[in-house]
Motif scaffolding. Structure first.
Motif, short mmCIF file in Angstrom:
data_model
loop_
_atom_site.label_atom_id
_atom_site.label_comp_id
_atom_site.label_asym_id
_atom_site.label_seq_id
_atom_site.Cartn_x
_atom_site.Cartn_y
_atom_site.Cartn_z
N LEU A 294 -7.04 -1.21 3.17
CA LEU A 294 -8.00 -0.33 2.12
C LEU A 294 -9.16 0.65 2.96
CD1 LEU A 294 -8.33 -2.64 -0.86
CD2 LEU A 294 -6.65 -0.96 -0.46
N LEU B 73 -10.79 -2.06 -3.81
CA LEU B 73 -10.95 -0.75 -3.44
C LEU B 73 -12.24 -0.14 -3.87
CD1 LEU B 73 -10.05 1.57 -1.42
CD2 LEU B 73 -8.67 2.34 -3.64
N TYR C 222 5.79 5.03 9.44
CA TYR C 222 5.22 4.00 8.62
C TYR C 222 6.12 2.88 8.80
CZ TYR C 222 1.87 7.07 6.34
OH TYR C 222 0.77 8.01 6.08
N LEU D 237 -5.72 2.20 -5.98
CA LEU D 237 -4.98 2.65 -4.68
C LEU D 237 -4.17 3.76 -4.97
CD1 LEU D 237 -5.59 -0.37 -3.88
CD2 LEU D 237 -3.55 -0.54 -2.61
N MET E 137 -5.14 6.28 -6.06
CA MET E 137 -6.02 7.48 -5.78
C MET E 137 -5.63 8.16 -4.53
SD MET E 137 -9.92 6.93 -4.73
CE MET E 137 -9.12 6.65 -2.87
N VAL E 138 -5.04 7.48 -3.52
CA VAL E 138 -4.88 7.95 -2.14
C VAL E 138 -3.61 8.75 -2.35
CG1 VAL E 138 -6.05 5.88 -0.97
CG2 VAL E 138 -3.44 6.04 -1.46
N PHE F 3 1.75 5.06 0.83
CA PHE F 3 2.15 6.27 2.04
C PHE F 3 3.38 6.44 2.19
CE2 PHE F 3 -2.44 5.53 3.36
CZ PHE F 3 -2.92 6.63 2.62
#
Lengths: 216, 241
Positions: free
Chosen positions: B157, B62, B184, A162, A164-165, A72
């Motif tokens: 996750l 995930l 973040y 991960l 994917m996000v 992110f």
């Protein structure tokens, strides 16, 4: 429980597309983590503590924080700083960076396992520093650490979903897309679950064979 | 950042910690059950435990979370509360990794110890409980400590499933403020602090457990107690409770 084989066959073409992206991310991420990890290890052996200390802190930080948040961070913060990459490139960079903090430990152990006599022999032969590393130490160290590095490749494989996000359409992303379009969740998710198990099992078999060849 | 947003982050921290504790407990239970089953004398038990490990270690955490959230309700009619669904997926996955640690530590106990137990006429359960485990558990702590940090990282996750953990609250704050760098960074720092605390706690635990089997530099006087009085204390404690 209902199982619909037509959903499986409908999903298969998407699975191949997803698999391709997964493998792409895996290969590039592995190469990046192998390279960066070696750089970190060599920097950690630098004579100055002004090099060792920051590298140690940064890698410790990256290793102990979730890859998801790092993804992110890179995906949303880099564009704010005026750096725009594709989602896949960002993902590859994140995975490579994250796992480089693991591979650096592997390399360190490998380098420390090279017998002292090898260093002494290199000194006795008056080899220059660069040649000592490239011709004597690293070839022996890397040979020893291949199995451990392979384990991290398998770990990376299991972290590729991960991506994917951050909108990368790898296997899980494809499965989710398919599920939402056709409202069939069971089949695609189970298929990719099995695919992951198969790939990582095959990879571990391959690794064991490689280990037998390399470590004698 | 306003105080309201900080409150959101704190709520996220609380959810993450809850999830971490529950899934760590489940993972520990699974690790010991499966790890011990892999040393069982019947091959069928060993084989099943091995299949469990391969399956749950082979798949991605995930993917497992997606499976528990989307397939379980449809396929089996089990609609779980998000916290329990997350706990189940993480506990089963990381339990499979943990079972390898338990198996390895049990295998590393000196075979003479087990033979000693046989010579003393202990049953296999007694050998495990009184001889193997007390010596194997302290050796498991460092790898378990690493696994616990991995589990902490794994809890992030569940945010993908819309569960309000620390990562999810970070995403909400990003949407609210339209800027990412600050929140973040904070969230990464919070995760790092939690990981640091966990590592320290595990190190303390390791020291205590190693002292219990006489492996530390400072020998403890309680060594003469042996395991038998300890279990008696445990039983009486249970009676009081």
């Amino acid at each position: 429980m209902k199982w619909d084989w037509s959903a499986v066959s409908g999903f298969l073409p998407q699975l191949w597309d997803g698999l391709l992206v997964t493998l792409q991310a895996l290969v590039l991420g592995s190469l990046l983590s192998f390279t960066l990890g070696l750089v970190w290890t060599l920097l950690m052996r630098a004579p100055s503590r002004w090099v060792r200390w920051p590298v140690g802190v940064v890698t410790e930080f990256v290793r102990n924080t979730p890859l998801l948040v790092q993804l992110f961070f890179l995906f949303y913060v880099l564009p704010e700083w005026g750096l725009t990459f594709s989602a896949l490139a960002t993902g590859v960079f994140a995975i490579g960076l994250h796992y480089s903090t693991y591979t650096m430990q592997v390399y360190r152990a490998g380098i420390e396992a090279v017998p002292v006599g090898q260093w002494e022999a290199a000194t006795a032969l008056n080899l220059p520093r660069s040649r000592t590393w490239t011709a004597v130490i690293l070839p022996q160290a890397i040979r020893r650490v291949v199995p451990a590095l392979g384990n991290y490749v398998i770990a990376m494989l299991k972290d590729t979903p991960l991506l994917m996000v951050i909108t990368v359409l790898e296997m899980l992303g494809r499965a989710r897309l398919f599920s939402q379009q056709h409202f069939q969740f069971t089949e695609p998710l189970t298929v990719i679950g099995v695919a992951f198990i198969l790939i990582s099992y095959l990879a571990s078999l391959l690794l064991r064979a490689l280990e037998r060849r390399l470590v004698r | 950042m306003t105080s309201g947003l900080w409150e959101l982050v704190l709520k996220g921290v609380w959810t993450t910690v809850q999830l971490l504790v529950f899934s760590a407990l489940l993972a520990a239970a699974v690790s010991f059950a499966v790890g011990i089953a892999r040393t069982h004398r019947m091959w069928a038990v060993r084989f099943l435990a091995g299949v469990y490990t391969e399956v749950f270690r082979g798949t991605s955490a995930l993917v497992m979370i997606f499976w528990v959230f989307f397939v379980l309700p449809v396929a089996f009619g089990w609609q779980l509360v998000p916290l329990w669904a997350g706990t189940l997926a993480l506990g089963l996955t990381y339990g499979a990794y943990g079972s390898e640690i338990v198996r390895g530590a049990l295998a590393a106990v000196d075979p003479a110890q087990r033979e000693g137990g046989v010579a003393l006429g202990f049953s296999s359960w007694q050998r495990l409980r009184l001889v193997s485990l007390p010596q194997a558990v302290p050796e498991m702590i460092p790898p378990f400590s690493n696994l616990l940090v991995e589990l902490l990282k794994g809890t992030a996750l569940v945010s993908v499933m819309g569960m309000g953990d620390l990562t999810f609250s970070a995403n909400l704050v990003r949407l609210a403020l339209q800027q990412s760098a600050e929140i973040y960074t904070w969230v990464l720092v919070i995760y790092f602090v939690i990981a640091f605390v966990l590592t320290r706690l595990m190190r303390g635990l390791e020291k205590r457990l190693k002292a219990g089997v006489g492996k530390s530099a400072v020998p403890e006087p309680v060594r003469t107690d042996g395991p038998a009085p300890k279990t008696r204390v445990g039983v009486s404690g249970g009676g009081v409770a």
